[in-house]
Scaffold this motif. Structure first.
Motif, mmCIF file in Angstrom:
data_model
loop_
_atom_site.group_PDB
_atom_site.id
_atom_site.type_symbol
_atom_site.label_atom_id
_atom_site.label_comp_id
_atom_site.label_asym_id
_atom_site.label_seq_id
_atom_site.Cartn_x
_atom_site.Cartn_y
_atom_site.Cartn_z
ATOM 1 N N ARG A 143 66.211 43.909 91.884
ATOM 2 C CA ARG A 143 65.965 41.634 92.665
ATOM 3 C C ARG A 143 64.261 42.537 92.742
ATOM 4 N N TYR A 144 64.371 40.849 92.646
ATOM 5 C CA TYR A 144 62.603 41.054 92.971
ATOM 6 C C TYR A 144 62.060 39.793 92.794
ATOM 7 N N GLN A 145 61.269 39.488 93.534
ATOM 8 C CA GLN A 145 60.506 38.209 93.439
ATOM 9 C C GLN A 145 59.493 37.293 92.101
ATOM 10 N N ALA A 146 59.746 37.592 91.277
ATOM 11 C CA ALA A 146 59.235 37.711 89.954
ATOM 12 C C ALA A 146 57.289 37.189 90.253
ATOM 13 N N GLU A 147 57.379 36.154 91.534
ATOM 14 C CA GLU A 147 56.309 35.154 91.284
ATOM 15 C C GLU A 147 55.365 35.317 92.332
ATOM 16 N N ARG A 148 56.051 36.986 93.152
ATOM 17 C CA ARG A 148 54.598 37.531 94.332
ATOM 18 C C ARG A 148 54.555 38.562 93.910
ATOM 19 N N VAL A 149 55.601 39.322 92.824
ATOM 20 C CA VAL A 149 54.789 40.981 92.861
ATOM 21 C C VAL A 149 53.777 41.449 91.245
ATOM 22 N N ALA A 150 53.228 42.745 91.629
ATOM 23 C CA ALA A 150 52.723 43.009 90.459
ATOM 24 C C ALA A 150 53.618 43.266 89.529
ATOM 25 N N ASN A 151 53.153 42.830 88.089
ATOM 26 C CA ASN A 151 53.996 43.263 87.023
ATOM 27 C C ASN A 151 54.441 44.899 87.314
ATOM 28 N N TYR A 152 53.479 45.864 87.241
ATOM 29 C CA TYR A 152 54.359 47.113 87.371
ATOM 30 C C TYR A 152 55.617 47.061 88.015
ATOM 31 N N VAL A 153 55.866 46.347 89.561
ATOM 32 C CA VAL A 153 57.317 46.172 89.987
ATOM 33 C C VAL A 153 57.950 45.810 88.682
ATOM 34 N N ALA A 154 58.384 44.657 88.206
ATOM 35 C CA ALA A 154 59.266 43.858 87.397
ATOM 36 C C ALA A 154 59.404 44.751 86.338
ATOM 37 N N HIS A 155 58.244 46.235 85.988
ATOM 38 C CA HIS A 155 58.677 46.818 85.393
ATOM 39 C C HIS A 155 59.350 48.306 85.534
ATOM 40 N N SER A 156 59.263 48.088 87.147
ATOM 41 C CA SER A 156 59.842 49.575 87.703
ATOM 42 C C SER A 156 61.762 49.301 87.562
ATOM 43 N N ALA A 157 61.995 47.730 88.071
ATOM 44 C CA ALA A 157 63.288 47.397 87.442
ATOM 45 C C ALA A 157 63.655 47.700 86.591
ATOM 46 N N ALA A 158 62.866 47.643 85.235
ATOM 47 C CA ALA A 158 63.653 47.850 84.027
ATOM 48 C C ALA A 158 63.936 49.476 83.439
ATOM 49 N N LEU A 159 63.034 49.754 84.443
ATOM 50 C CA LEU A 159 63.211 51.257 84.199
ATOM 51 C C LEU A 159 64.740 52.087 84.958
ATOM 52 N N ALA A 160 65.229 50.745 85.985
ATOM 53 C CA ALA A 160 66.060 51.099 86.547
ATOM 54 C C ALA A 160 67.064 51.251 85.662
ATOM 55 N N ALA A 161 67.254 49.907 84.991
ATOM 56 C CA ALA A 161 68.451 49.306 84.067
ATOM 57 C C ALA A 161 68.216 50.682 82.641
ATOM 58 N N GLU A 162 66.703 51.380 82.339
ATOM 59 C CA GLU A 162 66.676 52.334 81.101
ATOM 60 C C GLU A 162 67.589 54.389 82.238
ATOM 61 N N VAL A 163 67.081 54.031 82.798
ATOM 62 C CA VAL A 163 67.519 55.220 84.006
ATOM 63 C C VAL A 163 69.272 55.086 83.905
ATOM 64 N N LEU A 164 70.061 53.987 84.167
ATOM 65 C CA LEU A 164 71.444 53.857 84.123
ATOM 66 C C LEU A 164 72.239 54.166 82.987
ATOM 67 N N GLY A 165 71.039 53.692 82.152
ATOM 68 C CA GLY A 165 71.658 53.138 80.222
ATOM 69 C C GLY A 165 71.477 55.354 80.268
ATOM 70 N N ASP A 166 70.419 55.752 80.758
ATOM 71 C CA ASP A 166 70.455 57.177 79.714
ATOM 72 C C ASP A 166 71.315 58.018 80.100
ATOM 73 N N LEU A 167 71.905 57.955 81.594
ATOM 74 C CA LEU A 167 72.751 58.807 82.341
ATOM 75 C C LEU A 167 73.660 58.114 81.800
ATOM 76 N N LYS A 168 74.589 57.405 81.378
ATOM 77 C CA LYS A 168 75.330 56.872 80.952
ATOM 78 C C LYS A 168 76.222 57.264 79.620
ATOM 79 N N ASP A 169 74.978 57.437 78.621
ATOM 80 C CA ASP A 169 74.523 57.603 77.496
ATOM 81 C C ASP A 169 75.055 60.152 77.113
ATOM 82 N N LYS A 170 74.432 60.728 78.355
ATOM 83 C CA LYS A 170 74.781 61.727 78.232
ATOM 84 C C LYS A 170 75.932 61.503 79.357
ATOM 85 N N ASN A 171 76.921 60.999 79.834
ATOM 86 C CA ASN A 171 77.568 61.357 80.364
ATOM 87 C C ASN A 171 79.165 61.366 79.218
ATOM 88 N N SER A 172 78.713 60.258 78.320
ATOM 89 C CA SER A 172 79.979 60.206 77.211
ATOM 90 C C SER A 172 79.903 60.871 77.105
#
Length: 304
Positions: free
Chosen positions: A275-304
Motif C-alpha cells: 500500500r502507498y499513497q499514489a498521489e504523493r510518492v515517486a513513481n518508483y515506489v509504485a513499481h517497488s510495490a509491484a516488485l513485491a507481487a513479482e517476488v511472491l509470485g516467483d517464490l510460489k512458482d519455485k515452491n510449487s
C-alpha cells in the motif's frame, strides 16, 4: 527557456517539507542540512516572486499559492522520473524508501525482496520499519512511510494498493506437546496445553477469542505475543501449541522441530497488500510495490 528559474532539488525540497512538516525532517530525509533546505526554498520563492509557506514555531504551513505550486512540483518530479524510465536507467534514481513490513514478511521473504529492489534500484536506500499492521497503517496515513506490506483489515485508505494474496494458518507443536492427539481435533482439546498466537487486537487473536466465546471455552490459557518469532520458539520449546501462519513455520515443519495438527477451526487467512499513497510518492515506489507481487509470485512458482 526557464532552465535557470528553478531546479529539481528546489522542487524536491518543497515537496518533502510539505509532506514531512518541518525543514529538519526534510533535510534528514534528503540527507542534507537544514540550512541547505532553507536555502533551496528561499531560492525558489525568490525566483518565482511568491511566498510558498509560513514558518511558525518549527512547523510550516503552505500558502494558497504554495499549495498550487506544490501540485505542479509533484508533476514535474514525476515527469523527470519518467525520463529516467524511458532511458531505462533506474540506477539514476537516488532516494530513501521508507518501507514498513509486518514481522511475517520480515521472517519469510523480505530479504529476497530487498535483494530484488537493490538489483533494480541500486541507488535507493531502504529505511526499514518492522511493526504490527495497525501501526504501519497509522504511519502510512501520517506520511511517515512511503510503502507498507501489511495485513488487512486496514484502518485508513490508500490510493495505491497491490494485492499480494493470502496466507493460511496452521496449528503446530512438538511431538511431546501434541502427545495423545490424533486425527482431526477440536480447539477445546488444545486449550489445556496453552495456545500461543498473535498479539491482542490482531485479526487472528480476535477471531480465536470470538470462537471460544461462542462455544463457552475458557480463554485464560491463550498466550498472545507481539513477536511471532517468540511464539515459534516457545512452541519448539514445548511451551504450548501455536496458531501461526504456515509460511512462518514451514522450515521448522520440514526439519521436524514442529509438527502440524489438524484442527476443526482456523482463523481466516491473512490477506496481504502493498500500500502507498499514489498521489504523493515517486513513481518508483509504485513499481517497488509491484516488485513485491513479482517476488511472491516467483517464490510460489519455485515452491510449487
Amino acid at each position: 527557456m526557464i532552465g535557470n528559474v528553478f531546479n529539481l532539488k528546489q522542487l524536491e525540497a518543497l515537496v518533502w517539507v510539505a509532506d514531512l512538516g518541518t525543514f529538519r525532517k526534510a533535510a534528514a530525509h534528503l540527507n542534507t542540512t537544514q540550512p541547505n533546505i532553507s536555502s533551496r526554498i528561499a531560492g525558489l520563492e525568490t525566483s518565482l516572486g511568491v511566498v510558498l509557506m509560513q514558518r511558525d514555531a518549527g512547523s510550516v504551513r503552505l500558502t494558497s499559492k504554495g499549495e498550487d505550486i506544490l501540485q505542479e512540483a509533484r508533476k514535474i518530479l514525476w515527469q523527470a522520473e519518467q525520463i529516467i524510465a524511458v532511458a531505462e536507467r533506474p540506477d539514476l534514481i537516488e532516494d530513501r524508501l521508507r518501507l514498513g513490513v509486518t514481522e511475517l514478511v520480515a521472517s519469510t521473504w523480505l530479504h529476497t525482496y530487498l535483494r530484488r529492489l537493490k538489483d533494480v534500484y541500486p541507488s535507493v536506500s531502504v529505511e526499514l520499519t518492522v511493526d504490527l499492521s495497525r501501526n504501519l497503517d497509522r504511519d502510512l496515513s501520517a506520511r511517515m512511510l512511503d510503502l507498507t506490506i501489511q495485513t488487512a483489515p486496514f484502518a485508513s485508505k490508500a490510493s495505491g494498493v497491490i494485492e499480494l494474496g493470502t496466507f493460511e494458518y496452521a496449528w503446530v507443536g512438538t511431538q511431546e506437546s501434541l502427545d495423545g492427539l490424533s486425527g482431526q481435533v477440536n480447539v477445546a482439546d488444545l486449550i489445556p496445553r496453552s495456545v500461543l498466537t498473535h498479539a491482542r487486537n490482531t485479526q487472528a487473536y480476535s477471531e480465536l477469542v470470538a470462537y471460544a466465546d461462542m462455544r463457552s471455552l475458557p480463554t485464560t490459557r491463550f498466550v498472545p505475543s507481539n513477536s511471532m518469532a517468540s511464539c515459534v520458539q516457545m512452541a519448539i520449546n514445548g511451551l504450548g501449541v501455536a496458531l501461526l501462519p504456515r509460511s512462518l513455520v514451514e522450515n521448522d515443519l520440514a526439519k521436524g522441530r514442529l509438527q502440524e495438527v489438524k484442527v476443526d477451526w482456523t482463523p481466516a487467512p491473512l490477506r496481504f497488500a502493498a500500500r502507498y499513497q499514489a498521489e504523493r510518492v515517486a513513481n518508483y515506489v509504485a513499481h517497488s510495490a509491484a516488485l513485491a507481487a513479482e517476488v511472491l509470485g516467483d517464490l510460489k512458482d519455485k515452491n510449487s
